[in-house]
Enzyme design. Structure first.
Site, PDB file in Angstrom:
ATOM      1  N   SER A 126     -17.760 -30.408  11.362  1.00  0.00           N
ATOM      2  CA  SER A 126     -17.294 -31.815  10.896  1.00  0.00           C
ATOM      3  C   SER A 126     -16.015 -31.961  10.839  1.00  0.00           C
ATOM      4  O   SER A 126     -15.359 -33.142  10.892  1.00  0.00           O
ATOM      5  CB  SER A 126     -18.340 -32.294   9.871  1.00  0.00           C
ATOM      6  N   ASP A 152     -14.023 -38.286   1.545  1.00  0.00           N
ATOM      7  CA  ASP A 152     -15.450 -38.210   1.053  1.00  0.00           C
ATOM      8  C   ASP A 152     -15.892 -36.762   0.387  1.00  0.00           C
ATOM      9  O   ASP A 152     -14.861 -36.192  -0.215  1.00  0.00           O
ATOM     10  CB  ASP A 152     -16.581 -38.355   2.074  1.00  0.00           C
ATOM     11  N   HIS A 165     -14.660 -33.715   2.926  1.00  0.00           N
ATOM     12  CA  HIS A 165     -13.664 -33.794   4.158  1.00  0.00           C
ATOM     13  C   HIS A 165     -12.364 -34.435   3.501  1.00  0.00           C
ATOM     14  O   HIS A 165     -12.572 -35.232   2.855  1.00  0.00           O
ATOM     15  CB  HIS A 165     -14.254 -34.628   5.476  1.00  0.00           C
TER      16      HIS A 165
END
Length: 382
Positions: free
Chosen positions: A56, A346, A349
């Site tokens: 991600s 967040d 990340h």
């Protein structure tokens, strides 16, 4: 996706940074943006193509069509990105977007799910959120494309490159000049080894033996890539997961002190990745491998936040709960307004501001410890 669409945004940022040039902490960002603008103005990229494997941290939309909780194709993700929410787990650019610009490409590298025709000659982004080196990693989040699955997709891409160029030797020569960046392993700790309710690996392996297992599986995929023409590899070390807002929310008494148990395991893996780079460089003289010290670069940002203009190092710009780290950004949630002052976007990340630093130092190292033995710019020019 064309970078030319973002020229107005880039010009605006350069004007803003010029006005703020008297503030020392902003100098790093000014230098990075000027370097990007100069590279784009030079024309041809310094590598013909860029192939990206990861999770991600660098997924640019491959999970958008999957039945998965690991998706970011909704606002506020992409709030600062020229094309809005694309599936990037960030407010703006990821590290590989920054590296793509610095390599001199006019367009961002297309995700595998959207790559068609001759576009693949520029490279492909195979990254998938929740993916790991081990096949089962991230399964509790739903569908994802594992490292082995990403490499299988690349083998399919290589066959298309051969068809486009019309000759295997021509394709091999072309691919040998491309950059291959691989950044996996984070989820094998975050969504496997340190998640005992879902996985038994934490009981089956010591941190050292688990790292050995990951490196063995990692090596197998690198060999497949090598046999399909890859010759310039940048292996991205995993970051200090124990310092993420999510881990701080769960395991830190004061909300600031990192989980050393997790970080220690991460460092064990990274040290073995460095040894793997050395091994391949010794035994494959026709290939070049390098290690990017994302852990060290991140630690420098956290230890010296004011140097980079950061004010908050332990909480997400958006999210829910303690440290904004217990749940990631909810659909439609309003994020913080001072996003460039947050290291994290967040629960897990980094934000675009941090990615500019990490991507920039991966491309052109600021200190000797940033990359071993080459930075990505040097790798491209070899």
């Amino acid at each position: 996706q064309s970078l030319s669409s973002s020229s107005n945004s880039l010009s605006y940022r350069i004007r803003v940074f010029r006005e703020m040039a008297r503030v020392p902490v902003m100098m790093m960002k000014i230098i990075m943006i000027v370097a990007i603008a100069m590279n784009m103005a030079m024309g041809e990229p310094i590598a013909p193509c860029y192939f990206i494997f990861g999770d991600s941290l660098v997924d640019s939309g491959n999970n958008n069509q999957l039945q998965s909780f690991a998706r970011a194709d909704y606002f506020p993700y992409g709030i600062d990105f020229p094309f809005g929410p694309t599936g990037r787990f960030c407010n703006g650019k990821t590290t590989v977007d920054v590296i793509t610009e610095l390599l001199g490409f006019d367009d961002y590298i297309t995700p595998y799910s959207q790559a068609r025709g001759e576009d693949i000659l520029r490279g492909v982004n195979y990254a998938s959120a929740a993916a790991g080196v081990r096949e089962e990693t991230g399964r509790q989040l739903g569908a994802r494309i594992t490292f082995a699955g990403q490499v299988a997709n690349h083998v399919n891409t290589v066959s298309q490159v051969v068809n486009i160029l019309g000759d295997e030797n021509e394709a091999a020569n072309y691919l040998s000049k491309c950059i291959y960046s691989i950044g996996l392993g984070s989820n094998d700790y975050l969504n496997n080894y340190f998640m005992p309710l879902y996985y038994s690996t934490g009981n089956q392996y010591s941190p050292d033996s688990f790292a050995n297992d990951l490196i063995n599986r990692y090596t197998e995929q690198l060999r497949i890539m090598y046999s399909n023409g890859a010759r310039k590899f940048a292996l991205i070390g995993i970051g200090a997961i124990g310092c993420s807002p999510n881990e701080l929310a769960q395991n830190s008494r004061d909300g600031f002190t990192c989980d050393e148990r997790i970080n220690s395991a991460n460092r064990i893996f990274n040290s073995k990745l460095v040894s793997l780079v050395d091994y391949f460089n010794q035994h494959n003289p026709d290939a070049k491998f390098t290690y990017i010290n994302a852990y060290g670069i991140f630690q420098d940002m956290v230890a010296n936040p004011s140097r980079y203009g950061f004010r908050v190092t332990n909480a997400g710009c958006c999210g829910v709960g303690r440290n904004n780290g217990q749940i990631t950004c909810l659909p439609g949630q309003a994020p913080c307004l001072n996003r460039d002052e947050f290291v994290f976007w967040d629960a897990f990340h980094p934000g675009e501001a941090a990615n500019i630093v990490i991507g920039g130092r991966s491309f052109r190292r600021e200190s000797a410890s940033d990359a071993h033995p080459y930075d990505i710019e040097q790798l491209a020019r070899l």
